[in-house]
Write a protein that holds these residues in place. Structure first.
Motif, PDB file in Angstrom:
ATOM      1  N   ILE A   1      20.414 103.206 -29.993  1.00 53.63           N
ATOM      2  CA  ILE A   1      20.636 102.243 -28.910  1.00 53.63           C
ATOM      3  C   ILE A   1      22.090 102.295 -28.448  1.00 53.63           C
ATOM      4  O   ILE A   1      22.396 102.280 -27.245  1.00 53.63           O
ATOM      5  CB  ILE A   1      20.252 100.830 -29.360  1.00 53.63           C
ATOM      6  CG1 ILE A   1      18.730 100.720 -29.527  1.00 53.63           C
ATOM      7  CG2 ILE A   1      20.723  99.782 -28.341  1.00 53.63           C
ATOM      8  CD1 ILE A   1      18.270  99.405 -30.110  1.00 53.63           C
ATOM      9  N   LEU A   2      23.012 102.359 -29.414  1.00 50.95           N
ATOM     10  CA  LEU A   2      24.428 102.470 -29.078  1.00 50.95           C
ATOM     11  C   LEU A   2      24.703 103.748 -28.305  1.00 50.95           C
ATOM     12  O   LEU A   2      25.389 103.741 -27.268  1.00 50.95           O
ATOM     13  CB  LEU A   2      25.261 102.439 -30.363  1.00 50.95           C
ATOM     14  CG  LEU A   2      26.766 102.712 -30.216  1.00 50.95           C
ATOM     15  CD1 LEU A   2      27.428 101.658 -29.339  1.00 50.95           C
ATOM     16  CD2 LEU A   2      27.433 102.773 -31.584  1.00 50.95           C
TER      17      LEU A   2
ATOM     18  N   ASN B   1      20.946  98.010 -20.998  1.00 44.16           N
ATOM     19  CA  ASN B   1      22.049  98.106 -21.950  1.00 44.16           C
ATOM     20  C   ASN B   1      23.232  98.874 -21.366  1.00 44.16           C
ATOM     21  O   ASN B   1      24.390  98.549 -21.630  1.00 44.16           O
ATOM     22  CB  ASN B   1      21.577  98.789 -23.239  1.00 44.16           C
ATOM     23  CG  ASN B   1      20.697  97.898 -24.081  1.00 44.16           C
ATOM     24  OD1 ASN B   1      20.568  96.705 -23.815  1.00 44.16           O
ATOM     25  ND2 ASN B   1      20.075  98.459 -25.092  1.00 44.16           N
TER      26      ASN B   1
ATOM     27  N   ALA C   1      23.327 103.520 -24.714  1.00 47.81           N
ATOM     28  CA  ALA C   1      24.126 102.667 -23.831  1.00 47.81           C
ATOM     29  C   ALA C   1      25.359 103.404 -23.322  1.00 47.81           C
ATOM     30  O   ALA C   1      25.821 103.180 -22.197  1.00 47.81           O
ATOM     31  CB  ALA C   1      24.539 101.394 -24.570  1.00 47.81           C
TER      32      ALA C   1
ATOM     33  N   THR D   1      24.924  96.791 -27.564  1.00 47.70           N
ATOM     34  CA  THR D   1      23.987  97.044 -28.656  1.00 47.70           C
ATOM     35  C   THR D   1      23.742  95.779 -29.466  1.00 47.70           C
ATOM     36  O   THR D   1      22.613  95.484 -29.873  1.00 47.70           O
ATOM     37  CB  THR D   1      24.536  98.159 -29.568  1.00 47.70           C
ATOM     38  OG1 THR D   1      24.826  99.321 -28.784  1.00 47.70           O
ATOM     39  CG2 THR D   1      23.528  98.528 -30.644  1.00 47.70           C
TER      40      THR D   1
ATOM     41  N   SER E   1      21.433  93.592 -27.619  1.00 44.60           N
ATOM     42  CA  SER E   1      20.091  94.159 -27.671  1.00 44.60           C
ATOM     43  C   SER E   1      19.395  93.765 -28.973  1.00 44.60           C
ATOM     44  O   SER E   1      18.218  93.368 -28.983  1.00 44.60           O
ATOM     45  CB  SER E   1      20.165  95.686 -27.547  1.00 44.60           C
ATOM     46  OG  SER E   1      18.874  96.258 -27.506  1.00 44.60           O
TER      47      SER E   1
ATOM     48  N   LEU F   1      24.969  96.192 -37.862  1.00 46.03           N
ATOM     49  CA  LEU F   1      25.805  96.119 -36.667  1.00 46.03           C
ATOM     50  C   LEU F   1      26.808  94.977 -36.762  1.00 46.03           C
ATOM     51  O   LEU F   1      27.969  95.129 -36.365  1.00 46.03           O
ATOM     52  CB  LEU F   1      24.919  95.941 -35.432  1.00 46.03           C
ATOM     53  CG  LEU F   1      25.625  95.804 -34.083  1.00 46.03           C
ATOM     54  CD1 LEU F   1      26.529  96.992 -33.818  1.00 46.03           C
ATOM     55  CD2 LEU F   1      24.595  95.650 -32.972  1.00 46.03           C
TER      56      LEU F   1
ATOM     57  N   PHE G   1      19.870 101.158 -34.467  1.00 42.04           N
ATOM     58  CA  PHE G   1      21.239 100.806 -34.093  1.00 42.04           C
ATOM     59  C   PHE G   1      21.964 102.012 -33.531  1.00 42.04           C
ATOM     60  O   PHE G   1      22.645 101.939 -32.493  1.00 42.04           O
ATOM     61  CB  PHE G   1      21.993 100.267 -35.318  1.00 42.04           C
ATOM     62  CG  PHE G   1      23.474 100.487 -35.275  1.00 42.04           C
ATOM     63  CD1 PHE G   1      24.279  99.739 -34.433  1.00 42.04           C
ATOM     64  CD2 PHE G   1      24.062 101.468 -36.063  1.00 42.04           C
ATOM     65  CE1 PHE G   1      25.643  99.956 -34.380  1.00 42.04           C
ATOM     66  CE2 PHE G   1      25.423 101.694 -36.016  1.00 42.04           C
ATOM     67  CZ  PHE G   1      26.216 100.929 -35.169  1.00 42.04           C
TER      68      PHE G   1
END
Length: 312
Positions: free
Chosen positions: A247-248, A188, A251, A202, A205, A55, A244
């Motif tokens: 989560i992105l 998030n 969000a 992200t 996080s 990331l 990664f």
């Protein structure tokens, strides 16, 4: 701040299903790594560390992402961003650590159904109190029925002799991880909307999750000793990349779906993918075939009835 254009529900739900599929694959990867090195917490730290490095490289290469990070850190310094918005990754740390403890021993399916229960109950609660970025989401009869159907999938998974092979405390860990996933998606999503950058949310996080896992790993090593030798297979270190990605995506999508519907869609993806994984790569404590089929049918029904009537 620029408002996001609403996504069609079927597109947003498809994204949620893909989040669940990636979560199931990550669970098996981190679970196997945790078993191989005999330390689920250190396995979680490896997963988060890989995701954080990937990331950071991506953020440095995208100008809009760097601008979003500047806004976020500026808001943190000025205290205009509430501290709780920065803690989504702590729940992610719980999730990957639980994967390392549970999924490699009991299989991804049993891990997933515990997560289902936690996501469903807390998704309903967080939507009702307006914790997510989309504000208060009405608890309609369809959403309640969808939640109960998701819990029914959990009950089905515990049939037969599953509890004879798995201690109850081991099954409770995924439940708390599922509650954390619902909270992480909401936190998030709120942070992403505040700084107009899902990538920045992200990043935070991963920073908070990695920090927690470093501390937990130090304690684990002090108590249990050093982990075993790290395996040479490269695929065992891809869990962080999957983390990664989902989560992105979470969000971004939670603004369009609410916490519960995002959770139910990911539940569907998790169950279907985890069943495929466990059929191809079974473990001793896995559920029977009839349980696997029934879990998928009930999970699909839970998503359908929870969708807004006008968008089904």
């Amino acid at each position: 701040m620029t408002e996001s254009r609403p996504l069609p529900t079927w597109i947003a739900l498809g994204g949620a299903v893909s989040i669940g599929a990636m979560t199931a694959v990550q669970a098996r990867i981190n679970g196997v790594l945790g078993v191989r090195i005999d330390d689920g917490i250190v396995a979680g730290l490896v997963s988060f560390g890989v995701g954080l490095v990937f990331l950071a490289v991506l953020m440095l290469s995208i100008r809009s992402a760097r601008d979003g990070a500047k806004r976020m850190f500026s808001g943190i310094r000025r205290r205009t961003i509430p501290f709780w918005m920065l803690l989504g990754g702590t729940c992610g740390a719980l999730t990957v650590s639980t994967q390392g403890f549970v999924a490699g021993v009991l299989g991804v399916s049993l891990f997933t159904v515990g997560v289902v229960a936690g996501q469903t109950l807390h998704g309903l609660l967080l939507d009702r109190i307006g914790f997510g970025p989309s504000g208060v989401v009405a608890v309609t009869p369809g959403r309640v029925i969808g939640g109960f159907l998701a819990l029914a999938a959990v009950a089905i998974s515990l049939g037969g002799d599953v509890l004879a092979h798995a201690p109850l405390w081991l099954l409770l860990l995924p439940f708390f991880a599922g509650a954390g996933i619902a909270w992480q998606a909401a936190a998030n999503g709120r942070l992403a909307r505040t700084v107009s950058s899902p990538l920045s949310a992200t990043l935070m996080s991963f920073i908070s999750g990695t920090t927690v896992l470093i501390l937990a790993s130090v304690i684990s090593i002090a108590v249990r000793g050093m982990p075993g030798a790290f395996p040479a297979e490269p695929w065992l270190y891809l869990g962080g990349l999957l983390g990664f990605t989902y989560i992105l995506l979470g969000a971004y999508l939670v603004v369009h779906t609410g916490v519960l519907l995002l959770g139910l869609g990911s539940v569907l993806g998790q169950l279907v993918t985890s069943i495929a994984i466990d059929l191809i790569w079974p473990v001793d404590a896995g559920p029977a075939i009839w349980q696997l089929v029934a879990m998928v049918v009930v999970a699909v029904a839970s998503v359908i009835v929870a969708m807004p009537r006008r968008q089904r």
